[in-house]
Design a protein around this motif. Structure first.
Motif, short mmCIF file in Angstrom:
data_model
loop_
_atom_site.label_atom_id
_atom_site.label_comp_id
_atom_site.label_asym_id
_atom_site.label_seq_id
_atom_site.Cartn_x
_atom_site.Cartn_y
_atom_site.Cartn_z
N VAL A 192 -2.01 -4.24 0.52
CA VAL A 192 -0.83 -3.53 -0.14
C VAL A 192 0.62 -4.05 0.27
O VAL A 192 0.68 -4.28 1.39
N ARG A 250 -2.92 -11.10 -2.62
CA ARG A 250 -4.38 -11.73 -2.15
C ARG A 250 -4.23 -12.89 -1.50
O ARG A 250 -3.21 -13.82 -1.72
N GLN A 277 -7.29 -8.91 -0.02
CA GLN A 277 -6.19 -8.08 -0.63
C GLN A 277 -5.34 -6.94 0.29
O GLN A 277 -6.05 -6.42 1.02
N GLU A 333 5.42 -6.05 -7.67
CA GLU A 333 3.67 -6.24 -7.72
C GLU A 333 3.51 -5.32 -6.36
O GLU A 333 4.29 -5.70 -5.42
N ASN A 334 2.45 -4.72 -6.25
CA ASN A 334 2.32 -3.99 -5.09
C ASN A 334 0.89 -4.51 -4.27
O ASN A 334 0.63 -3.79 -3.25
N ILE A 335 0.15 -5.57 -4.86
CA ILE A 335 -0.66 -6.28 -4.08
C ILE A 335 -0.65 -7.70 -3.80
O ILE A 335 -0.29 -8.37 -4.77
#
Length: 309
Positions: A138, A164, A136, A160-162
């Motif tokens: 940032v 994958r 993951q 969204e801040n993440i």
């Protein structure tokens, strides 16, 4: 008697039949000869990928993703065939761990049993196999460019801040930063936009790898564009000086004005920035005193200080 006539000159008659058949074959082949042709840019089609992915590994074809092929068949057959009738198959179950190669097999979806030969000019393709890594990161919003004169960038938020990401261990482990880059060049109004996410290594170089798997590839970004205005400062005070003393004249400050940012509709109604009396308390003072004031604590809602350039 008739039988005897049939047997007369038998060898010549057999020779005549043989020559007739030979001539017929020659005519057939002359009119419809076997020929060769080539096709380029046949895309590789991967099959049996699970022979690698089921082991928790990922693969990447490191050579060209297309091949050229040669086809041999009768002219009438070739005339009815085209590039789209052929597939270049890469069967990953035939992956050779020692060489890192997989043979290329050519298949046709038409006249397969009437084609004399079809083969790839590239007999094998190189395939890289690595352990799979998932991680993951940032998402960092990055603003480029400058708004219209008299405006500045305010809050920047992402939906969204993440993110994958999974893929080859060597590639995923090289990712150090994921950015959502938005240009505000020449803008005077806030914007909402969707941008592609970019991956960078520790040297700031862009990582381009189409074999990475990401849960998102774009993100919505909101950028606030605020108007600016220079406002003179006006200070008030609270409390009472020592007995026998009074506050004379207006309060002065080292900084006479500040540059602020906010909605244009709010700033248009402001001609001065009045600092609340609680900022300067003169209780018990008996001489001229300098009082440190943190202006930002007393700004109206929706107004922020900006650095002077």
């Amino acid at each position: 008697m008739k039988k005897a006539k049939i047997l007369e000159n038998l060898s010549l008659k057999i020779l005549a039949v043989f020559i007739s058949i030979l001539l017929w074959l020659i005519v057939i082949n002359v009119s419809d000869p076997v020929s060769d042709t080539s096709y380029s840019d046949i895309p590789l089609t991967v099959v049996n990928a699970d022979s690698i992915t089921s082991q928790g590994k990922v693969y990447d074809i490191t050579s060209d993703d297309t091949v050229s092929i040669s086809v041999s068949a009768k002219r009438s057959i070739l005339d009815s065939l085209g590039k789209d009738n052929f597939k270049a198959i890469v069967d990953l179950s035939q992956y050779n761990e020692n060489t890192g190669l997989v043979p290329v097999r050519i298949e046709s979806n038409k006249y397969n049993d009437q084609i004399d030969s079809m083969k790839s000019k590239t007999e094998n393709v190189a395939v890289s196999v690595e352990d799979k890594l998932a991680k993951q990161f940032v998402i960092t919003p990055v603003i480029t460019g400058e708004p219209e004169e008299g405006y500045v960038t305010g809050d920047v938020t992402t939906a969204e801040n993440i993110i994958r990401i999974s893929g080859a261990q060597s590639v995923v482990s090289a990712i150090k930063k994921v950015t959502a880059e938005v240009s505000v060049a020449g803008l005077s109004n806030s914007i909402n936009t969707s941008v592609d996410l970019r991956l960078y290594d520790e040297n700031g170089d862009l990582i381009k790898d189409t074999n990475l798997t990401k849960n998102i590839s774009t993100v919505a970004v909101s950028v606030q564009i605020l108007a600016t205005k220079e406002l003179p400062l006006k200070f008030n005070y609270s409390g009472e000086p020592a007995e026998g003393y009074c506050v004379s004249g207006e309060l002065t400050s080292d900084v006479e004005s500040v540059m602020v940012a906010g909605r244009a509709s709010v700033l248009s109604s402001m001609s001065v920035l009045e600092v609340a009396a609680a900022a300067v308390n003169v209780d018990g003072m008996s001489q001229t005193t300098k009082v440190p004031v943190t202006i930002a604590r007393y700004l109206p809602e929706g107004i922020s200080l900006i650095d002077r350039k």
